[in-house]
Motif scaffolding. Structure first.
Motif, short mmCIF file in Angstrom:
data_model
loop_
_atom_site.label_atom_id
_atom_site.label_comp_id
_atom_site.label_asym_id
_atom_site.label_seq_id
_atom_site.Cartn_x
_atom_site.Cartn_y
_atom_site.Cartn_z
N UNK A 187 29.02 -15.02 49.72
CA UNK A 187 30.42 -14.72 49.48
C UNK A 187 30.99 -13.97 50.68
N UNK A 188 32.23 -14.28 51.02
CA UNK A 188 32.96 -13.56 52.06
C UNK A 188 34.21 -13.00 51.42
N UNK A 212 29.07 -5.14 56.04
CA UNK A 212 28.15 -5.27 54.90
C UNK A 212 28.51 -4.29 53.78
N UNK A 213 29.75 -3.87 53.70
CA UNK A 213 30.16 -2.82 52.77
C UNK A 213 30.52 -3.32 51.37
N UNK A 214 30.35 -4.60 51.09
CA UNK A 214 30.77 -5.13 49.78
C UNK A 214 29.59 -5.59 48.92
N UNK A 215 28.39 -5.16 49.25
CA UNK A 215 27.24 -5.46 48.41
C UNK A 215 26.38 -6.60 48.92
N UNK A 241 32.35 -8.65 54.41
CA UNK A 241 33.79 -8.40 54.41
C UNK A 241 34.29 -8.58 55.84
N UNK A 242 35.40 -9.27 56.00
CA UNK A 242 36.00 -9.49 57.32
C UNK A 242 37.20 -8.56 57.47
N UNK A 243 37.23 -7.87 58.61
CA UNK A 243 38.38 -7.05 58.96
C UNK A 243 38.94 -7.54 60.28
N UNK A 244 40.23 -7.31 60.50
CA UNK A 244 40.86 -7.77 61.74
C UNK A 244 42.14 -7.01 62.00
N UNK A 245 42.48 -6.90 63.27
CA UNK A 245 43.82 -6.47 63.69
C UNK A 245 44.11 -7.10 65.04
N UNK A 246 45.38 -7.39 65.23
CA UNK A 246 45.85 -8.05 66.45
C UNK A 246 46.96 -7.20 67.05
#
Length: 187
Positions: free
Chosen positions: A136-137, A94-97, A102-107
């Motif tokens: 919005x995403x 929820x850091x974008x207002x 906002x989606x974050x990822x790492x594999x």
């Protein structure tokens, strides 16, 4: 954080090949092994890697922080599981207002180039738009991280803007690309 149950973020998302679910405190060693086995893979792009290695106790505390944030209606951090094995982590933030996530990822390195990050981002975008008030995403990628930028581009996200920022990981360019998807444009 949030006002009602319908704007809470989910704790579990199923994709065709993956299970995304909140990390449990008793999985601290699993998460630790996953991170430690991928330190060099993650170091170029993940600022938090500078805090590694962590003890099991520190990792339990981190997972408990994530759990508390989720319970309070804030961010959710998922373990990414393929055939029951942890292969990465992702989250909705929820850091974008207001009205956006906002989606974050790492594999893990040995699971890259199989479409998992794209599958995660697609599922989390659909999930995000099922949350009350989300219109919005966003996905933020460093301009130099072409592999990560390929994910939102493949899914039809719009390259909205580039923000100059101080690099926080060793390979970052200092130019953060903000990819956006409006709810009306998501099929």
């Amino acid at each position: 954080m949030t006002d009602g149950a319908d704007d809470r973020l989910p704790t579990r998302v199923q994709t065709p090949r993956l299970l995304l679910r909140c990390w449990q405190h008793d999985e601290a060693s699993i998460l630790g092994d996953l991170v430690e086995g991928n330190v060099e893979h993650l170091r170029p792009w993940m600022p938090w890697i500078k805090f590694e290695p962590q003890t099991v106790t520190e990792r339990v505390a981190l997972i408990e922080t994530w759990t508390r944030q989720c319970e309070e209606g804030g961010d959710v951090v998922f373990g990414t599981f393929f055939d029951g094995i942890a292969i990465g982590s992702c989250g909705l933030h929820r850091r974008v207002g207001a009205g956006a996530l906002d989606i974050g990822y790492w594999i893990a390195d040995d699971h890259t180039r199989r479409g998992f990050a794209t599958e995660i981002t697609s599922a989390l975008t659909t999930t995000a738009f099922g949350v009350a008030g989300i219109e919005r995403v966003e996905v933020h990628t460093d301009e130099a991280n072409e592999a990560s930028a390929g994910v939102p581009a493949k899914l039809g996200f719009h390259r909205d803007r580039v923000i100059e920022k101080e690099p926080t990981a060793v390979a970052e360019s200092g130019r953060s690309v903000i990819w956006t998807m409006a709810q009306a444009d998501w099929c």
